[in-house]
Design an enzyme around this catalytic site. Structure first.
Site, mmCIF file in Angstrom:
data_model
loop_
_atom_site.group_PDB
_atom_site.id
_atom_site.type_symbol
_atom_site.label_atom_id
_atom_site.label_comp_id
_atom_site.label_asym_id
_atom_site.label_seq_id
_atom_site.Cartn_x
_atom_site.Cartn_y
_atom_site.Cartn_z
ATOM 1 N N GLY A 175 60.806 79.825 -47.371
ATOM 2 C CA GLY A 175 61.763 79.639 -46.545
ATOM 3 C C GLY A 175 62.419 81.684 -46.624
ATOM 4 O O GLY A 175 62.287 81.899 -46.015
ATOM 5 N N ARG A 232 70.830 77.824 -53.438
ATOM 6 C CA ARG A 232 70.152 78.894 -52.752
ATOM 7 C C ARG A 232 69.300 77.797 -51.475
ATOM 8 O O ARG A 232 69.339 76.455 -51.451
ATOM 9 C CB ARG A 232 68.540 78.496 -53.405
ATOM 10 C CG ARG A 232 67.529 79.068 -52.781
ATOM 11 C CD ARG A 232 66.661 78.248 -51.986
ATOM 12 N NE ARG A 232 65.495 78.696 -51.364
ATOM 13 C CZ ARG A 232 64.547 78.119 -50.652
ATOM 14 N NH1 ARG A 232 65.122 76.892 -50.422
ATOM 15 N NH2 ARG A 232 63.405 78.570 -49.778
ATOM 16 N N THR A 252 59.462 69.563 -47.056
ATOM 17 C CA THR A 252 60.447 69.495 -45.542
ATOM 18 C C THR A 252 59.857 68.604 -44.752
ATOM 19 O O THR A 252 58.585 68.514 -44.742
ATOM 20 C CB THR A 252 60.201 71.287 -45.323
ATOM 21 O OG1 THR A 252 61.526 71.796 -46.124
ATOM 22 C CG2 THR A 252 60.844 71.404 -44.175
ATOM 23 N N GLY A 264 66.777 78.192 -48.152
ATOM 24 C CA GLY A 264 66.078 78.550 -47.513
ATOM 25 C C GLY A 264 66.188 78.161 -45.766
ATOM 26 O O GLY A 264 67.173 78.512 -45.060
ATOM 27 N N ASP A 265 65.098 78.290 -45.292
ATOM 28 C CA ASP A 265 65.510 79.005 -43.288
ATOM 29 C C ASP A 265 65.103 78.069 -43.250
ATOM 30 O O ASP A 265 65.575 77.775 -41.669
ATOM 31 C CB ASP A 265 63.543 79.490 -43.091
ATOM 32 C CG ASP A 265 62.487 78.346 -43.394
ATOM 33 O OD1 ASP A 265 62.287 77.706 -44.393
ATOM 34 O OD2 ASP A 265 60.928 77.642 -42.855
ATOM 35 N N THR A 296 58.080 75.798 -42.222
ATOM 36 C CA THR A 296 57.326 75.370 -44.149
ATOM 37 C C THR A 296 56.907 76.124 -44.454
ATOM 38 O O THR A 296 55.704 77.050 -44.036
ATOM 39 C CB THR A 296 56.905 73.470 -43.890
ATOM 40 O OG1 THR A 296 56.759 73.090 -44.803
ATOM 41 C CG2 THR A 296 55.549 73.999 -43.011
ATOM 42 N N GLY A 297 57.440 75.613 -45.771
ATOM 43 C CA GLY A 297 56.801 76.959 -47.157
ATOM 44 C C GLY A 297 57.675 77.688 -47.516
ATOM 45 O O GLY A 297 59.157 77.474 -47.160
HETATM 46 C C1 SD4 Z 1 62.818 75.861 -47.657
HETATM 47 N N1 SD4 Z 1 60.497 75.891 -45.917
HETATM 48 O O1 SD4 Z 1 63.717 75.681 -48.468
HETATM 49 C C2 SD4 Z 1 61.989 75.321 -47.417
HETATM 50 C C3 SD4 Z 1 60.825 74.513 -48.379
HETATM 51 C C4 SD4 Z 1 59.513 73.797 -47.696
HETATM 52 O O2 SD4 Z 1 58.089 72.003 -48.245
HETATM 53 O O3 SD4 Z 1 58.956 74.082 -46.551
HETATM 54 N N2 SD4 Z 1 58.802 73.115 -48.113
HETATM 55 O O4 SD4 Z 1 62.562 77.675 -48.153
#
Ligand code: SD4
Length: 338
Positions: free
Chosen positions: A253, A227, A199, A229-230, A250-251
């Site tokens: 989600g 799916r 991301t 994410g955030d 990020t991370g």
């Molecule tokens: C998600 N937040 O799809 C994103 C993934 C992400 O570094 O940030 N990856 O959940």
């Protein structure tokens, strides 16, 4: 008739208001010189993305254009973690999510979008050309094509094909089995700060003091088909309030969505907490919710306030963000919970 006491009182109040206004103006002037324009973005890929954004900001361009064109650099990069070169879902298809928000609460988002190179620009078109905020899947693709975006070949990049083949060997197709956390960020990928990231989130303030933000992702590698994410969700992966600040996440989600991460940070900043304090409080909330499982996940929050102050906080060590303003261009290692 106004008596002398009232006159003195009202004159004092007026001059205090004048002084306060003068102070505010002076602060604003100083911070204009020192703190903005400014652009910050997540992970080391942010350094290149910031260069493109800075070209716009330093030429008195609009923050909205900067955050769109900045992350387009990352979306275009061949074998990067973001865009069509990224890891596919479990069925072998790359699906992309993105959102964008300007200084007037206008926002646009696309999710589960396939075969379009620049989801961030489609998100901007959703914002500017429709009365909606989000378009997903085949509807988003149909809209993109109607807007003139080319439909790219459905083909994995060499690197992505390789890692998909590897993933198939070891992981197979087992949606939601047993340890849900490990399906996303396997603990092994958390070692040595070597995080699995896919991301880029970017927030910027232009010379006029206007804020905007963008967030674009391929989502978690090898995610279940469909799916989200955030990252495409306004208030989770991104939020901008031009009176207060901007935040991106990020991370993992799922855990950002659970606390409306970016919006929650902005509300704390509105109460007077600094960007870093606000990010830390929301990370603390996630860590508390996750309990023992917190050690297996990564979430990072990055925020910018109206004065151009930047702060971030994350769960695991290993997250860094890139900053570019009049005085510096660098990568900063974020403070972390663990
Ligand atoms: C998600 N937040 O799809 C994103 C993934 C992400 O570094 O940030 N990856 O959940």
């Amino acid at each position: 008739m106004i008596n002398r006491r009232k006159f003195v009182q009202s004159a004092a109040i007026t001059s205090m208001a004048f002084l306060a206004d003068k102070d505010v103006l002076a602060n604003k002037k100083n911070s204009t010189l020192k703190n903005y324009p400014i652009v910050v973005s997540t992970w080391e890929e942010g350094l290149n993305a910031n260069k493109a954004a800075w070209n716009i900001l330093s030429n008195n361009g609009r923050a909205l254009d900067a955050v769109e064109q900045g992350v387009m650099v990352t979306e275009s990069s061949k074998n990067c973690c973001v865009g069509l070169g990224a890891n596919p879902d479990r069925d072998g298809f790359v699906t992309l999510d993105a959102c964008i928000m300007d200084e007037n609460f206008n926002c646009g988002s696309v999710a589960f979008l396939e075969r379009i190179k620049h989801p961030i620009s489609v998100a901007r078109r959703v914002m500017e050309k429709t009365s909606h905020v989000m378009l997903v899947g085949s509807g988003a693709q149909q809209f993109a094509i109607a807007e003139g975006f080319p439909l790219e070949e459905q083909k994995l990049s060499e690197e992505a094909q390789q890692s998909y083949n590897n993933w198939l060997k070891t992981s197979g197709y087992q949606p939601n089995k047993n340890n849900k956390e490990n399906e996303l960020f396997a603990p092994s990928t958390l070692e040595n700060g070597d995080l699995n990231h896919d991301t880029i989130g970017m927030i910027a303030m232009d010379m006029n003091g206007n804020l905007s933000g963008s967030c674009t992702t391929s989502g978690m590698g090898f995610k279940m088909r469909g799916r989200l994410g955030d990252s495409p969700i306004i208030g989770a992966g991104l939020y901008v309030d031009n009176e207060v600040g901007a935040c991106t996440a990020t991370g993992q989600g799922e855990d950002v969505i659970r606390v409306s991460g970016a919006h929650a940070v902005i509300e704390l900043m509105r109460q007077g907490f600094s960007p870093e304090q606000s990010c830390k409080k929301i990370i603390e909330r996630i860590v508390k919710i996750k309990g023992d499982k917190a050690k297996n996940i990564q979430v990072a929050l990055l925020a910018l306030d109206k004065q151009g102050n930047v702060g971030s906080f994350c769960i695991q060590p290993g997250f860094s963000f890139a900053i570019r303003n009049n005085v510096s261009e660098k990568l900063i290692v974020s403070k972390s919970w663990f």
